[in-house]
Motif scaffolding. Structure first.
Motif, short mmCIF file in Angstrom:
data_model
loop_
_atom_site.label_atom_id
_atom_site.label_comp_id
_atom_site.label_asym_id
_atom_site.label_seq_id
_atom_site.Cartn_x
_atom_site.Cartn_y
_atom_site.Cartn_z
N MET A 1 0.84 -1.18 0.00
CA MET A 1 0.00 0.00 0.00
C MET A 1 0.88 1.24 0.00
SD MET A 1 -3.09 0.93 -0.07
CE MET A 1 -3.66 2.57 -0.16
N ALA A 2 0.38 2.32 -0.58
CA ALA A 2 1.15 3.56 -0.68
C ALA A 2 1.37 4.16 0.70
CB ALA A 2 0.40 4.54 -1.58
N ASN A 3 2.61 4.52 0.99
CA ASN A 3 2.93 5.09 2.29
C ASN A 3 3.24 6.58 2.23
OD1 ASN A 3 2.70 2.68 3.75
ND2 ASN A 3 4.73 2.04 3.09
N THR A 4 3.98 7.00 1.22
CA THR A 4 4.39 8.40 1.15
C THR A 4 3.27 9.25 0.55
OG1 THR A 4 5.34 8.16 -1.06
CG2 THR A 4 6.78 7.66 0.80
N PRO A 5 3.27 10.53 0.88
CA PRO A 5 2.23 11.41 0.30
C PRO A 5 2.26 11.42 -1.23
CG PRO A 5 3.35 12.49 2.12
CD PRO A 5 4.09 11.22 1.87
N GLY A 6 3.45 11.36 -1.79
CA GLY A 6 3.56 11.37 -3.25
C GLY A 6 2.96 10.11 -3.87
N ALA A 7 3.18 8.98 -3.21
CA ALA A 7 2.63 7.72 -3.72
C ALA A 7 1.11 7.72 -3.59
CB ALA A 7 3.23 6.55 -2.96
N LYS A 8 0.60 8.29 -2.50
CA LYS A 8 -0.85 8.37 -2.31
C LYS A 8 -1.48 9.26 -3.38
CE LYS A 8 -0.79 7.39 2.61
NZ LYS A 8 -1.02 7.89 3.97
N LYS A 9 -0.81 10.36 -3.70
CA LYS A 9 -1.31 11.25 -4.74
C LYS A 9 -1.29 10.55 -6.09
CE LYS A 9 -0.54 15.71 -6.93
NZ LYS A 9 0.27 16.95 -6.93
N ALA A 10 -0.24 9.79 -6.35
CA ALA A 10 -0.15 9.04 -7.62
C ALA A 10 -1.30 8.06 -7.75
CB ALA A 10 1.20 8.32 -7.70
N VAL A 11 -1.66 7.40 -6.65
CA VAL A 11 -2.78 6.46 -6.68
C VAL A 11 -4.07 7.20 -7.04
CG1 VAL A 11 -4.22 4.98 -5.22
CG2 VAL A 11 -1.74 4.79 -5.12
N ARG A 12 -4.27 8.37 -6.44
CA ARG A 12 -5.48 9.15 -6.75
C ARG A 12 -5.50 9.57 -8.21
NH1 ARG A 12 -3.96 11.78 -1.91
NH2 ARG A 12 -3.42 13.68 -3.06
N LYS A 13 -4.36 10.00 -8.72
CA LYS A 13 -4.28 10.42 -10.12
C LYS A 13 -4.57 9.26 -11.06
CE LYS A 13 -0.83 12.90 -11.53
NZ LYS A 13 0.54 13.43 -11.71
N ILE A 14 -4.02 8.09 -10.74
CA ILE A 14 -4.22 6.91 -11.58
C ILE A 14 -5.69 6.52 -11.61
CG2 ILE A 14 -3.76 4.44 -11.73
CD1 ILE A 14 -0.89 5.13 -10.67
N GLU A 15 -6.36 6.61 -10.44
CA GLU A 15 -7.79 6.28 -10.39
C GLU A 15 -8.60 7.21 -11.28
OE1 GLU A 15 -8.86 6.42 -6.28
OE2 GLU A 15 -8.05 4.43 -5.87
N ARG A 16 -8.30 8.51 -11.23
CA ARG A 16 -9.03 9.48 -12.06
C ARG A 16 -8.77 9.21 -13.54
NH1 ARG A 16 -7.55 13.34 -7.95
NH2 ARG A 16 -5.75 13.98 -9.18
N ARG A 17 -7.51 8.98 -13.88
CA ARG A 17 -7.15 8.75 -15.27
C ARG A 17 -7.78 7.46 -15.80
NH1 ARG A 17 -1.44 7.96 -15.37
NH2 ARG A 17 -1.38 9.88 -14.18
N THR A 18 -7.82 6.43 -14.95
CA THR A 18 -8.44 5.16 -15.34
C THR A 18 -9.91 5.35 -15.65
OG1 THR A 18 -6.85 3.93 -14.01
CG2 THR A 18 -8.88 2.79 -14.59
N ALA A 19 -10.59 6.13 -14.83
CA ALA A 19 -12.02 6.38 -15.06
C ALA A 19 -12.24 7.10 -16.38
CB ALA A 19 -12.59 7.20 -13.91
N VAL A 20 -11.41 8.08 -16.67
CA VAL A 20 -11.53 8.83 -17.93
C VAL A 20 -11.26 7.92 -19.12
CG1 VAL A 20 -10.50 10.67 -19.30
CG2 VAL A 20 -11.01 11.05 -16.90
N ASN A 21 -10.20 7.12 -19.02
CA ASN A 21 -9.86 6.22 -20.13
C ASN A 21 -10.93 5.17 -20.35
OD1 ASN A 21 -7.50 7.57 -20.66
ND2 ASN A 21 -6.20 6.16 -19.53
N ARG A 22 -11.52 4.68 -19.25
CA ARG A 22 -12.58 3.69 -19.38
C ARG A 22 -13.77 4.30 -20.12
NH1 ARG A 22 -13.56 2.19 -14.05
NH2 ARG A 22 -11.82 0.72 -14.20
#
Length: 89
Positions: free
Chosen positions: A1-22
């Motif tokens: 699981m993401a621990n650092t703030p940057g990794a957590k932000k990356a997870v959020r960005k990936i989720e948004r991008r995945t939704a758009v691409n879907r």
């Protein structure tokens, strides 16, 4: 699981991008289905207009990076061949 703030932000960005691409991929499939339905019905006029829309949507997906360039070109080529076959009949 993401621990650092940057990794957590990356997870959020990936989720948004995945939704758009879907959504974009689903939109492309809708236009392809409309073309297929027009071809199955044997309506050359409707198939031509559906082809133009499907081609445009596929190329937009290519430009957005949802579909690879060669994949988009291959699909458009096959749609054009179907349309040509329908028009000749």
């Amino acid at each position: 699981m993401a621990n650092t703030p940057g990794a957590k932000k990356a997870v959020r960005k990936i989720e948004r991008r995945t939704a758009v691409n879907r959504a974009r991929r689903s939109r492309v499939r809708t236009f392809l289905r409309r073309f297929d339905e027009a071809v199955q019905a044997g309506d050359a006029g409707a198939a031509k207009s559906a082809f133009i829309e499907a081609q445009s949507e596929l190329m937009r997906a290519v430009s957005k990076g949802v579909v690879h360039k060669n994949t988009g070109s291959r699909k458009v080529s096959r749609l054009a061949a179907q349309l040509k076959k329908l028009s000749a009949a």
